[in-house]
Scaffold this motif. Structure first.
Motif, PDB file in Angstrom:
ATOM      1  N   TYR A  48       0.851  -1.202   0.000  1.00  0.00           N
ATOM      2  CA  TYR A  48       0.000   0.000   0.000  1.00  0.00           C
ATOM      3  C   TYR A  48       0.881   1.243   0.000  1.00  0.00           C
ATOM      4  N   ASN A  51       2.150   2.951  -3.322  1.00  0.00           N
ATOM      5  CA  ASN A  51       1.240   3.759  -4.128  1.00  0.00           C
ATOM      6  C   ASN A  51       1.224   3.322  -5.601  1.00  0.00           C
ATOM      7  N   LYS A  96      -8.941  -2.272   0.592  1.00  0.00           N
ATOM      8  CA  LYS A  96      -8.441  -1.283  -0.367  1.00  0.00           C
ATOM      9  C   LYS A  96      -7.397  -1.898  -1.299  1.00  0.00           C
ATOM     10  N   SER A 100      -7.753  -2.300  -5.354  1.00  0.00           N
ATOM     11  CA  SER A 100      -6.766  -1.704  -6.255  1.00  0.00           C
ATOM     12  C   SER A 100      -6.127  -2.754  -7.151  1.00  0.00           C
ATOM     13  N   ASP A 121      -5.404  10.241   7.394  1.00  0.00           N
ATOM     14  CA  ASP A 121      -6.328   9.786   6.359  1.00  0.00           C
ATOM     15  C   ASP A 121      -5.599   8.744   5.534  1.00  0.00           C
ATOM     16  N   ASP A 122      -6.291   8.158   4.570  1.00  0.00           N
ATOM     17  CA  ASP A 122      -5.718   7.045   3.798  1.00  0.00           C
ATOM     18  C   ASP A 122      -4.538   7.457   2.923  1.00  0.00           C
ATOM     19  N   GLU A 123      -4.415   8.755   2.642  1.00  0.00           N
ATOM     20  CA  GLU A 123      -3.373   9.217   1.735  1.00  0.00           C
ATOM     21  C   GLU A 123      -2.134   9.736   2.459  1.00  0.00           C
ATOM     22  N   THR A 124      -2.257  10.104   3.721  1.00  0.00           N
ATOM     23  CA  THR A 124      -1.115  10.649   4.464  1.00  0.00           C
ATOM     24  C   THR A 124      -0.312   9.482   5.028  1.00  0.00           C
ATOM     25  N   LEU A 125       0.654   9.019   4.246  1.00  0.00           N
ATOM     26  CA  LEU A 125       1.399   7.813   4.594  1.00  0.00           C
ATOM     27  C   LEU A 125       2.463   8.068   5.658  1.00  0.00           C
TER      28      LEU A 125
END
Length: 320
Positions: A48, A51, A96, A100, A121-125
């Protein structure tokens, strides 16, 4: 020489796979995956965090539709991100990744690292505060593992594994697990052979997969882009012993380093987006290193001094 390693649960993982860390350019990934599948790779490693699962899923769907390859013939590995390191977030991130990748199950699902980051959030790794990654000090590995076991029970994951765990963390999971870890993905290469950790894995019958088998030469650019130009990876590919052995067999240094590992039963996931290198990396089953050459390469081990991924926070080791 076996082309796969067998887990405790009888599933087999191809001993060489395509690594995809740092591969985010969509066209580049498509070219690399097409080249790998054409060359005969059956094992694809992603996460994950990388990306790139969505692009990989797109390419896999194309290959399945063409009937050139079947789902059962591939071994797909992905990983739980550090922002998902709570029991209730496990099913969310498994779902997720499945969406994907456009798959109904994952062959091997790893905990990417044994410590979590605070979820934004899901995007802030990599959640940051005052220039530092914000860790989640409430990370509970056993609770997370139990949540992952439910995903195995539901058929969404076939095998569970770990990555970047230390010896005590490996033991902790093995002593409580109902579904045992089948594989441990860690840094292993000629300069850092990670022998103590491998002994613990052997004790619990956990197979091992080596990332950075060439010493991760691409890490220099990765860190430079993040403001760190003070670190340089060792030039293992140019080591005189490796070069000498390669010349004897008409093989590249990369092929020698991969052969050294697979000849010990260690799986490898060399990362490349070059079709030529991808093809060469899998052409390692037509020669065998002698005992003397294996001992020469074993003698290159520098112990902890040879470790490249040495980012340690509160006793935890993980990829930067």
């Amino acid at each position: 020489m076996a082309s796969s390693i067998t887990f405790q649960n009888a599933y087999k993982m191809p001993i060489i796979g395509l690594g995809t860390w740092q591969a985010q350019n969509e066209k580049e990934i498509e070219i690399a995956l097409d080249a790998a599948l054409e060359a005969g790779y059956k094992h694809i490693d992603t996460a994950y965090l990388y990306n790139n699962e969505r692009v990989i899923g797109k390419v896999l769907k194309k290959w399945f539709a063409s009937r050139k390859i079947k789902r059962k013939d591939l071994f797909i590995v992905t990983k739980l991100p550090q922002i998902g390191m709570t029991p209730e977030k496990v099913p969310h991130f498994v779902k997720k990744s499945l969406e994907s990748l456009q798959l109904t199950y994952i062959d091997l699902y790893l905990i990417h690292a044994p410590v979590g980051f605070q979820y934004v959030d899901d995007e802030t790794l990599f959640p940051m505060k005052d220039g530092k990654t914000v860790l989640d000090y409430s990370t509970d590995l056993t609770a997370i593992w139990k949540s992952l076991e439910e995903e195995v029970d539901a058929g969404r994951i076939r095998s569970l594994g770990i990555s970047n765990f230390n010896e005590s963390q490996v033991e902790r999971i093995c002593c409580m697990a109902r579904h045992k870890p089948m594989n441990h993905q860690v840094e292993i290469h000629a300069y850092f052979q990670n022998k103590n950790l491998r002994k613990v894995c052997e004790k619990f019958d956990i197979t091992v997969c080596a990332f950075a088998p060439f010493g991760s030469p691409g890490l220099n650019e990765f860190l430079k882009a993040r403001g760190r130009s003070d670190f340089k990876t060792p030039q293992i590919l140019e080591d005189p012993i490796v070069v000498k052995i390669g010349k004897k067999y008409g093989k590249s240094s990369a092929q020698v380093l991969l052969r050294f590992l697979i000849q010990q039963g260690i799986a490898v996931i060399p990362k490349s987006t070059s079709p030529e290198r991808i093809l060469k990396n899998i052409q390692i089953f037509d020669f065998e290193l002698s005992l003397e050459e294996m001992n020469e390469l074993a003698g290159l081990d520098q112990g902890d001094k040879g470790r490249i991924f040495s980012f340690i926070f509160e006793g935890y080791l993980f990829i930067p």
